[in-house]
Design an enzyme around this catalytic site. Sequence first.
Site, PDB file in Angstrom:
ATOM      1  N   ARG A  86       2.896  22.316 112.139  1.00  0.00           N
ATOM      2  CA  ARG A  86       2.967  22.694 110.711  1.00  0.00           C
ATOM      3  C   ARG A  86       1.572  22.630 110.073  1.00  0.00           C
ATOM      4  NH1 ARG A  86       7.688  25.024 108.448  1.00  0.00           N
ATOM      5  NH2 ARG A  86       7.125  24.175 106.433  1.00  0.00           N
ATOM      6  N   HIS A 102       6.722  31.326 112.318  1.00  0.00           N
ATOM      7  CA  HIS A 102       7.687  30.303 111.894  1.00  0.00           C
ATOM      8  C   HIS A 102       7.413  29.037 112.696  1.00  0.00           C
ATOM      9  CE1 HIS A 102      11.327  28.039 111.195  1.00  0.00           C
ATOM     10  NE2 HIS A 102      11.337  27.822 112.496  1.00  0.00           N
ATOM     11  N   LYS A 136       6.219  35.966 114.268  1.00  0.00           N
ATOM     12  CA  LYS A 136       7.084  36.914 113.565  1.00  0.00           C
ATOM     13  C   LYS A 136       6.632  38.356 113.843  1.00  0.00           C
ATOM     14  CE  LYS A 136       8.163  33.648 109.821  1.00  0.00           C
ATOM     15  NZ  LYS A 136       8.133  33.429 108.356  1.00  0.00           N
ATOM     16  N   ARG A 154      -1.994  30.680 108.729  1.00  0.00           N
ATOM     17  CA  ARG A 154      -1.610  31.512 107.580  1.00  0.00           C
ATOM     18  C   ARG A 154      -2.754  31.664 106.589  1.00  0.00           C
ATOM     19  NH1 ARG A 154       4.275  28.652 106.668  1.00  0.00           N
ATOM     20  NH2 ARG A 154       5.518  29.953 108.055  1.00  0.00           N
TER      21      ARG A 154
HETATM   22  P1  ADP Z   1       8.319  28.022 106.143  1.00  0.00           P
HETATM   23  O1  ADP Z   1       8.328  29.232 107.034  1.00  0.00           O
HETATM   24  O2  ADP Z   1       6.924  27.671 105.710  1.00  0.00           O
HETATM   25  O3  ADP Z   1       9.070  26.842 106.704  1.00  0.00           O
HETATM   26  P2  ADP Z   1      10.605  28.421 104.366  1.00  0.00           P
HETATM   27  O4  ADP Z   1      11.465  27.787 105.408  1.00  0.00           O
HETATM   28  O5  ADP Z   1      10.668  27.832 102.984  1.00  0.00           O
HETATM   29  O6  ADP Z   1       9.074  28.452 104.794  1.00  0.00           O
HETATM   30  O7  ADP Z   1      10.959  29.965 104.221  1.00  0.00           O
HETATM   31  C1  ADP Z   1      11.194  30.739 105.372  1.00  0.00           C
HETATM   32  C2  ADP Z   1      10.447  32.053 105.271  1.00  0.00           C
HETATM   33  O8  ADP Z   1      10.988  32.806 104.188  1.00  0.00           O
HETATM   34  C3  ADP Z   1       8.963  31.954 104.939  1.00  0.00           C
HETATM   35  O9  ADP Z   1       8.150  31.684 106.052  1.00  0.00           O
HETATM   36  C4  ADP Z   1       8.703  33.314 104.340  1.00  0.00           C
HETATM   37  O10 ADP Z   1       8.531  34.317 105.335  1.00  0.00           O
HETATM   38  C5  ADP Z   1       9.987  33.594 103.586  1.00  0.00           C
HETATM   39  N1  ADP Z   1       9.919  33.185 102.165  1.00  0.00           N
HETATM   40  C6  ADP Z   1      10.026  31.935 101.671  1.00  0.00           C
HETATM   41  N2  ADP Z   1       9.954  31.934 100.319  1.00  0.00           N
HETATM   42  C7  ADP Z   1       9.796  33.227  99.957  1.00  0.00           C
HETATM   43  C8  ADP Z   1       9.686  33.913  98.683  1.00  0.00           C
HETATM   44  N3  ADP Z   1       9.697  33.262  97.542  1.00  0.00           N
HETATM   45  N4  ADP Z   1       9.521  35.248  98.692  1.00  0.00           N
HETATM   46  C9  ADP Z   1       9.527  35.925  99.850  1.00  0.00           C
HETATM   47  N5  ADP Z   1       9.646  35.373 101.061  1.00  0.00           N
HETATM   48  C10 ADP Z   1       9.783  34.033 101.131  1.00  0.00           C
HETATM   49 MG    MG Z   2      11.113  26.516 107.025  1.00  0.00          MG
END
Ligand code: ADP
Ligand code: MG
Length: 196
Positions: A116, A156, A11, A133
């Site tokens: 992951r 991501h 990112k 992370r």
């Molecule tokens: P991941 O990236 O771990 O798969 P998600 O798909 O749930 O997580 O969310 C996508 C992205 O959105 C996260 O990596 C993060 O950057 C952002 N994000 C998720 N939840 C929140 C939140 N509650 N507040 C702010 N940003 C969030």
């Molecule tokens: Mg996700």
Amino acid sequence: MKNEKTLVMIKPDGIQRSLMGEIIKRFERVGLKMVAAKMIVPTTEQIEKHYTLDPEWRRVTGEKTIKGYKDKGLEPPSEDPLEITAIILKNLKNYMSSGPVLAMIWQGVHSVKIVRKLVGGTEPFTSDVGTIRGDYVIDSYQLSDQDNRSIRNLVHASGSVEEANMEIEHWFKPEEIIDYRVVQEQVLYDPTVSGK
Ligand code: ADP
Ligand code: MG
């Protein structure tokens, strides 16, 4: 199985913090193979599509945020997961299109779950030590929500094989994905390898 592919994106914060090499190193050293890579500045449309390829994403991500608050004994900003993800998506569009990202495809057995595991949980505050992370960034739901922005968690990674296939198709053309061999694959996968 040995050809399972996953989509990884460094990112904008990962690029700005000069962590591309550190992040790539972790996938390389575990034995995964990079089969595609490109640097792009995504449009907000591309980001919205990316996060909503999975129709369940809005609900699941909202619920995960609510649980993240409750596990710490805190009050979530809303009890409605969709209300939470509407804000998350708006902020993600700003954040993810704010500069270049490095999109990559990593291939190898169980690549989706392995990546992951190496990336760690969504919230850096609670992601495990030893994960990308957990090791390279500090941020929390509380702080990012207070500042009305996305969690900055460097990378991501696709959450499932189905998600990976949709995301790969979204970001890459088939001809950008390279089919090649690396010598270590023989040691990792060839059932006949022996020390003699
Ligand atoms: P991941 O990236 O771990 O798969 P998600 O798909 O749930 O997580 O969310 C996508 C992205 O959105 C996260 O990596 C993060 O950057 C952002 N994000 C998720 N939840 C929140 C939140 N509650 N507040 C702010 N940003 C969030
Ligand atoms: Mg996700």
